[in-house]
Design an enzyme around this catalytic site. Structure first.
Site, PDB file in Angstrom:
ATOM      1  N   SER A 157       0.739  -1.033  -0.065  1.00 37.21           N
ATOM      2  CA  SER A 157       0.076  -0.032  -0.051  1.00 37.21           C
ATOM      3  C   SER A 157       0.728   1.440  -0.026  1.00 37.21           C
ATOM      4  O   SER A 157       1.826   1.160   0.538  1.00 37.21           O
ATOM      5  CB  SER A 157      -0.908   0.122   1.215  1.00 37.21           C
ATOM      6  OG  SER A 157      -1.789   1.346   1.348  1.00 37.21           O
ATOM      7  N   TYR A 172      -2.308  -0.540  10.148  1.00 37.98           N
ATOM      8  CA  TYR A 172      -2.255  -0.829   8.712  1.00 37.98           C
ATOM      9  C   TYR A 172      -0.877  -0.173   8.258  1.00 37.98           C
ATOM     10  O   TYR A 172      -0.047  -1.173   7.216  1.00 37.98           O
ATOM     11  CB  TYR A 172      -3.344  -0.128   8.029  1.00 37.98           C
ATOM     12  CG  TYR A 172      -3.656  -0.462   6.497  1.00 37.98           C
ATOM     13  CD1 TYR A 172      -4.050  -1.460   6.200  1.00 37.98           C
ATOM     14  CD2 TYR A 172      -3.258   0.454   5.564  1.00 37.98           C
ATOM     15  CE1 TYR A 172      -4.426  -1.903   4.788  1.00 37.98           C
ATOM     16  CE2 TYR A 172      -3.629   0.182   4.258  1.00 37.98           C
ATOM     17  CZ  TYR A 172      -3.962  -0.955   3.960  1.00 37.98           C
ATOM     18  OH  TYR A 172      -4.015  -1.109   2.601  1.00 37.98           O
ATOM     19  N   LYS A 176       2.021  -2.700   6.197  1.00 34.15           N
ATOM     20  CA  LYS A 176       2.057  -2.466   4.609  1.00 34.15           C
ATOM     21  C   LYS A 176       3.605  -2.032   4.516  1.00 34.15           C
ATOM     22  O   LYS A 176       4.323  -2.713   3.541  1.00 34.15           O
ATOM     23  CB  LYS A 176       1.245  -1.490   4.238  1.00 34.15           C
ATOM     24  CG  LYS A 176      -0.139  -2.007   4.192  1.00 34.15           C
ATOM     25  CD  LYS A 176      -0.334  -3.510   3.366  1.00 34.15           C
ATOM     26  CE  LYS A 176      -1.804  -3.873   3.220  1.00 34.15           C
ATOM     27  NZ  LYS A 176      -1.841  -5.181   2.500  1.00 34.15           N
TER      28      LYS A 176
END
EC number: 1.-.-.-
Length: 261
Positions: A157, A172, A176
């Site tokens: 990401s 998150y 990533k």
């Protein structure tokens, strides 16, 4: 070493981008970007094995097969449980004599700040988003090594490169960033028999984002819009294909210019 794709210099670029006759496995392939990846791969000629967890993949598999004249299969798997990942690969090898492409596309985002989220929520995101990719790669690697070839394209990401706003999502972002470094490490470790890359999507309209455009994100992106799942999936096609036979350790960012500002 990983040699150039067969007859690379004499082949037409459209032929190099073709996946005809290849077998692809997409984890998290029943919805969102994963579904778009399966569809794009099938349009390019690949047979697809959809591995799902929360969203059943049978309907998607049937539709993709009928639309593209390829073979599709499904199985259920929780990528955080090593035994389930091992079982999934055993099922895959029952129907695919070779596995050419593996896409660990599993991912979740609670969208909570470090203060608001619990220890368990943080650990769960790391387990799904990072450990899940490792578990898939851990099983794909020996298969690629035995075959002498393979392409792994993981979903990272832009959040692994920058801290995006306006939402707060430290778990998150951390997971990533770990995926990007894991992929670079595997690219070096597997240099003799496989290519390993990742795609880092920007803000995209998908099931993870509620299947809608988020207007609040648009001012932060030079294109002033969210990406479409198929726009992201096209990057996976390039990295999975023979056209990218010299690409390994690459993090291909597809974000409408977000990380450029």
């Amino acid at each position: 070493m990983v040699a150039p794709a067969h007859n690379y210099e004499s082949r037409n670029i459209l032929d190099l981008l073709s996946l005809k006759g290849k077998n692809a496995v997409v984890f998290g392939g029943a919805r969102g970007i994963g579904h778009a990846i399966c569809s794009v791969f099938a349009e390019a000629g690949a047979n697809a094995f959809i591995v799902y967890n929360t969203t059943p993949g049978e309907k998607a598999a049937k539709e993709i097969a009928q639309a593209n004249g390829v073979k599709t299969y499904t199985c259920k798997c929780d990528v955080t449980i090593p035994k389930e990942v091992e079982h999934a690969f055993a099922e895959i090898q029952k129907v695919f004599d070779t596995i050419d492409i593996v896409v660990p596309n599993n991912g979740i985002c609670t969208g909570k700040s470090a203060i608001d989220m619990t220890y368990e929520e943080f650990a769960n995101e790391i387990n799904v988003n990072l450990l899940g990719v490792f578990n898939v790669a851990h099983n794909a690697g020996p298969i690629f090594q035995k075959q002498g070839h393979g392409s792994l394209v993981a979903t990272a990401s832009m959040s692994g490169v920058v801290v995006n706003v306006p939402q707060q999502q430290c778990a998150y972002n951390t997971s990533k960033a770990g995926v990007i470094q894991l992929i670079k490490s595997l690219a070096v470790e597997w240099r003799k028999f496989a290519r390993v890359n990742c795609v880092s999507p920007g803000y995209t309209t998908s099931d993870m984002t509620g299947g809608k455009f988020h207007k609040e994100w648009e001012p932060y992106t030079p294109f002033e819009r969210n990406g479409l799942a198929k726009e992201i999936a096209s990057a996976y096609l390039y990295l999975a294909s023979d056209a990218a036979s010299y690409a390994s350790g690459t993090n291909l960012i597809v974000d409408g210019g977000y990380t450029s500002i």
